[in-house]
Scaffold this active site. Sequence first.
Site, PDB file in Angstrom:
ATOM      1  N   ARG A  29       0.890  -0.986   0.039  1.00  0.00           N
ATOM      2  CA  ARG A  29       0.478   0.021  -0.191  1.00  0.00           C
ATOM      3  C   ARG A  29       0.938   0.968  -0.098  1.00  0.00           C
ATOM      4  O   ARG A  29       1.648   1.695   0.606  1.00  0.00           O
ATOM      5  CB  ARG A  29      -1.105  -0.152   1.208  1.00  0.00           C
ATOM      6  N   THR A  80      -1.123   7.733   0.146  1.00  0.00           N
ATOM      7  CA  THR A  80      -2.574   7.201  -0.593  1.00  0.00           C
ATOM      8  C   THR A  80      -3.471   6.132   0.258  1.00  0.00           C
ATOM      9  O   THR A  80      -4.385   6.048   0.470  1.00  0.00           O
ATOM     10  CB  THR A  80      -2.997   7.157  -1.823  1.00  0.00           C
ATOM     11  N   ASP A 101       4.388  -1.754  11.858  1.00  0.00           N
ATOM     12  CA  ASP A 101       4.800  -1.776  10.522  1.00  0.00           C
ATOM     13  C   ASP A 101       4.887  -3.709  10.987  1.00  0.00           C
ATOM     14  O   ASP A 101       6.181  -3.967  11.116  1.00  0.00           O
ATOM     15  CB  ASP A 101       5.749  -1.002   9.675  1.00  0.00           C
ATOM     16  N   ASP A 154       7.744  -4.896   8.534  1.00  0.00           N
ATOM     17  CA  ASP A 154       9.087  -4.714   8.715  1.00  0.00           C
ATOM     18  C   ASP A 154       9.869  -4.979  10.680  1.00  0.00           C
ATOM     19  O   ASP A 154      10.465  -5.336  10.278  1.00  0.00           O
ATOM     20  CB  ASP A 154       9.788  -2.712   9.581  1.00  0.00           C
TER      21      ASP A 154
END
Length: 211
Positions: free
Chosen positions: A103, A107, A201, A204
């Site tokens: 993603r 946005t 995340d 990550d």
Amino acid sequence: MRVHVADHPLITHKLTVLRDATTPSSTFRSLVKELVTLLAYEATRRVRVEPVDIVTPVAPTRGVQIASPRPLVVPILRAGLGMLDGMTALVPTAEVGFLGMVRDEQTLQPTTYATRLPDDLSGRQAFILDPMLATGGSMLAAIRYLLDRGATDVTAICLLGAPEGLALLEAELGGHDVDVVLGALDERLSDQGYIVPGLGDAGDRLYGTAQ
Ligand code: PRP
Ligand code: URA
């Protein structure tokens, strides 16, 4: 669409360690695997089985086996890959297909950069793996991809979900034969589209910041 949010102290305990920012990647990866195995128990409640005749050391009997065609497990790369081993440990005969999605951090729109799945999924039962259901854009695109190719029964397994993501799936897929199984339903999305409190995340934390 059916939604199941886990309610089990062991799952909540493992999620708490997973959320902790000081938990290193190696522990994070182990916990993701353990959590998927626990969630898969619920997520496979309606896995299709067929009767099979066997002989025990004592007597013939009839049991069940995973039905044909075999279930399809689809991790969404990258972070969903961390869930694959836990799922296949529980359903070792499943076939595995891959969807690569990322993603846009501005946005929050997902892009599909890789697909490795049969074109024809007619009648297939599929389990999509992605630790995070945030805006829901990635999972919606993944579910639509499978439904468009004929899958009839799709279950999304996520470790954490946001109400916003769940609402999007409900609005777009409410009438479909779709299940969503979550380890926990968190409070909200941040202005940056992160689940709050979440775990950061997921990709990550599993694999480091290499893109
Ligand atoms: C994360 C996560 C989901 C997606 C969720 O992936 O693993 O796929 O974001 O966000 P959404 O619900 O708002 O679509 P990311 O795009 O960060 O890619 P990665 O797994 O490669 O890190
Ligand atoms: N993707 C992640 O990895 N974490 C979030 O909180 C939201 C999207």
